[in-house]
Write a protein that holds these residues in place. Structure first.
Motif, PDB file in Angstrom:
ATOM      1  N   GLU A  33     -19.504  14.135  25.363  1.00 26.54           N
ATOM      2  CA  GLU A  33     -18.344  14.848  24.819  1.00 26.54           C
ATOM      3  C   GLU A  33     -17.067  14.031  24.396  1.00 26.54           C
ATOM      4  N   ARG A  36     -17.133  12.350  21.116  1.00 23.57           N
ATOM      5  CA  ARG A  36     -17.093  12.532  20.666  1.00 23.57           C
ATOM      6  C   ARG A  36     -15.655  13.886  19.856  1.00 23.57           C
ATOM      7  N   LYS A  37     -15.521  14.241  20.911  1.00 26.91           N
ATOM      8  CA  LYS A  37     -14.022  14.769  20.438  1.00 26.91           C
ATOM      9  C   LYS A  37     -13.201  13.800  20.689  1.00 26.91           C
ATOM     10  N   HIS A  40     -13.408  13.360  17.239  1.00 27.19           N
ATOM     11  CA  HIS A  40     -11.766  14.784  16.340  1.00 27.19           C
ATOM     12  C   HIS A  40     -10.957  14.752  16.306  1.00 27.19           C
ATOM     13  N   THR A  95     -25.395  20.560  16.372  1.00 26.58           N
ATOM     14  CA  THR A  95     -24.210  20.576  16.120  1.00 26.58           C
ATOM     15  C   THR A  95     -23.338  20.611  14.372  1.00 26.58           C
ATOM     16  N   GLY A  97     -20.360  20.506  13.456  1.00 26.66           N
ATOM     17  CA  GLY A  97     -19.003  20.465  13.360  1.00 26.66           C
ATOM     18  C   GLY A  97     -18.321  19.812  12.348  1.00 26.66           C
ATOM     19  N   GLU A  98     -19.075  18.253  12.922  1.00 31.46           N
ATOM     20  CA  GLU A  98     -17.830  17.257  11.933  1.00 31.46           C
ATOM     21  C   GLU A  98     -18.294  17.677   9.916  1.00 31.46           C
ATOM     22  N   TYR A 100     -18.810  20.914   9.447  1.00 26.73           N
ATOM     23  CA  TYR A 100     -17.455  22.380   8.848  1.00 26.73           C
ATOM     24  C   TYR A 100     -15.879  21.352   9.188  1.00 26.73           C
ATOM     25  N   ASP A 130      -9.009  22.736  20.101  1.00 25.19           N
ATOM     26  CA  ASP A 130     -10.565  22.421  20.267  1.00 25.19           C
ATOM     27  C   ASP A 130     -11.023  21.607  21.206  1.00 25.19           C
ATOM     28  N   HIS A 204     -22.284  26.576  16.950  1.00 25.08           N
ATOM     29  CA  HIS A 204     -22.724  26.164  16.181  1.00 25.08           C
ATOM     30  C   HIS A 204     -21.624  25.164  15.566  1.00 25.08           C
ATOM     31  N   GLY A 205     -20.745  24.960  15.566  1.00 28.92           N
ATOM     32  CA  GLY A 205     -19.579  23.738  15.781  1.00 28.92           C
ATOM     33  C   GLY A 205     -19.414  24.966  14.455  1.00 28.92           C
ATOM     34  N   ASN A 208     -15.026  25.040  14.469  1.00 36.12           N
ATOM     35  CA  ASN A 208     -14.758  23.751  14.000  1.00 36.12           C
ATOM     36  C   ASN A 208     -14.299  24.520  11.727  1.00 36.12           C
TER      37      ASN A 208
END
Length: 431
Positions: A33, A36-37, A40, A95, A97-98, A100, A130, A204-205, A208
């Motif tokens: 995590e 990943r952040k 982000h 997810t 997320g990237e 979105y 976030d 589910h992301g 973002n």
């Protein structure tokens, strides 16, 4: 700088950040995590420069296509996913997320039309708030609540509120001279509560995408409001949140659904008027009255966020239609209220089926339809006087409940089928 040169520069920086963070994550055994952040925050920080690098939309779209293509390649190639893409794909949950995130940057850049405040604050909130909420929630979260994609924590939500407040308040103080000091405070506080709610209901992301779009939407509506108008908005939002938290034990809605109900209620009041706010409030009050009665028979009764999403999608659609066609504020309030009455009748039918299973189905359909139409249209009749709208709505609601009674309760698509039927029937309100 020439747009092509800027595209190349940004692409090189983003690729270098991906490679560098993935290497650091492996070298120092970062948690998935955290890695990943880190990606982000790094990517978000780079995109904050876009209003000063690009005067047109097309370079941002080109970068978006390149970024999404790269992310998809990382997903499909196992060797790349475990190497360069390790920082993104080390988490267990699935997810997008990237993807979105990239779509959100392009969308907000287009909507903000070159305004640095309207672009940078939503992207800064997405970048900082976030990430902070996710990390704090994972490490320190103890008070959890249910969502469609698992559990989130109250500690993470409070962190998102705090980070959003500072991400909005400081830029507004520095770069929004049209707002007073108290105005920047009120806008930042209201935005912080709304973003916290957006994040709580997104799964589910999708946060973002929801956070920056919701942040832009709220910000552009708040910037021209007086201090008094903003104070009223903040007060209404806080009262709604407080009231729902107080009565939540009487509700069958889970954690994210409760917060979604607050967000939905505020949107109805903020985008419309009392005529748009009172019918959903009456529906929620009825839910609170009847739920404890049903739970005595069915202790496992529970409703998740999907119960709110179907209602929100079909009712807010009428608000958006009014905005697009620039009609007078309450032009579409009748079809909106028909949707509320339809949902009111369907939930009442389900309640009556549990409490009075021996009553004939046709009698239950008639009774719940009459009750739903009368209570849902009560605000409209009280404010505007008598009209034929309830008489027009009654056949539509009767048909809606009958159609609802024919659907298999175990059908996973049942809620969206209900939403489509109610929305289609509500067009009769335009007559």
């Amino acid at each position: 700088m020439h747009p092509v040169a800027a595209i190349v520069l940004v692409s090189v920086i983003l690729a270098a950040l991906m490679v560098g963070i993935s290497w650091l994550a492996r070298r120092f055994s970062w948690e998935a995590e955290l890695a990943r952040k880190a990606v982000h925050v790094s990517l978000g920080t780079v995109t904050l420069s876009f209003p000063w690098l690009f005067d047109e939309l097309w370079p941002v779209l080109v970068l978006g296509v390149l970024a999404i293509s790269g992310f998809l390649i990382l997903r499909m190639k196992r060797s790349l996913r475990e190497g360069v893409g390790g920082a993104l794909h080390g988490v267990e949950r699935r997810t997008f997320g990237e993807i979105y995130f990239t779509l959100a940057v392009a969308l907000v850049f287009w909507l903000s039309k070159g305004d640095p405040i309207l672009y940078c604050i939503p992207i800064l909130i997405l970048t900082v708030a976030d990430a902070a909420g996710a990390l704090v929630g994972k490490r320190y979260g103890e008070t959890g609540y249910a969502t469609l994609s698992g559990r989130k924590s109250a500690e993470g939500s409070v962190t998102i509120f705090t980070a959003t407040f500072f991400s909005a308040h400081i830029p507004l103080l520095l770069a929004a001279p049209e707002l007073s000091r108290s105005g920047t405070l009120l806008v930042a506080l209201t935005l912080a509560v709304l973003v916290m709610l957006f994040e709580a209901v997104a799964t589910h992301g999708l946060d973002n995408l929801c956070i920056p779009f919701g942040g832009w939407f709220a910000l552009q509506r708040f910037m021209d409001k007086t201090d008094g108008e903003m104070a009223i908005r903040l007060l209404v939002l806080v009262i709604l949140l407080g009231m729902v938290m107080i009565v939540r034990k009487r509700s069958s809605l889970d954690g994210s659904a409760i917060l979604g109900a607050v967000l939905y209620g505020f949107l109805c009041w903020s985008l419309g008027s009392w005529l748009w706010f009172l019918p959903p409030l009456i529906l929620f009050a009825s839910h609170l009255i009847h739920t404890p009665l049903v739970q005595k028979v069915d202790a496992k009764l529970n409703h998740d966020l999907r119960s709110i999403l179907g209602l929100a999608a079909t009712t807010i659609a009428w608000m958006l239609i009014g905005t697009v066609f620039q009609r007078q504020p309450d032009y579409y309030v009748v079809p909106f209220t028909i949707v509320i009455a339809g949902y009111f009748a369907m939930t009442s039918f389900g309640t009556l089926a549990v409490l009075k299973p021996d009553w004939p189905r046709s009698l239950r359909i008639i009774l719940v339809s009459l009750k739903a139409v009368i209570l849902s249209f009560l605000p409209l009749l009280a404010f505007n006087g008598w009209s034929s709208a309830p008489l027009i709505a009654l056949p539509a609601v009767l048909f809606t409940v009958w159609a609802f009674s024919q659907v298999d309760p175990e059908n996973p698509r049942r809620r969206w089928q209900q939403a489509l039927v109610v929305f289609a029937i509500s067009f009769i309100g335009l007559v």
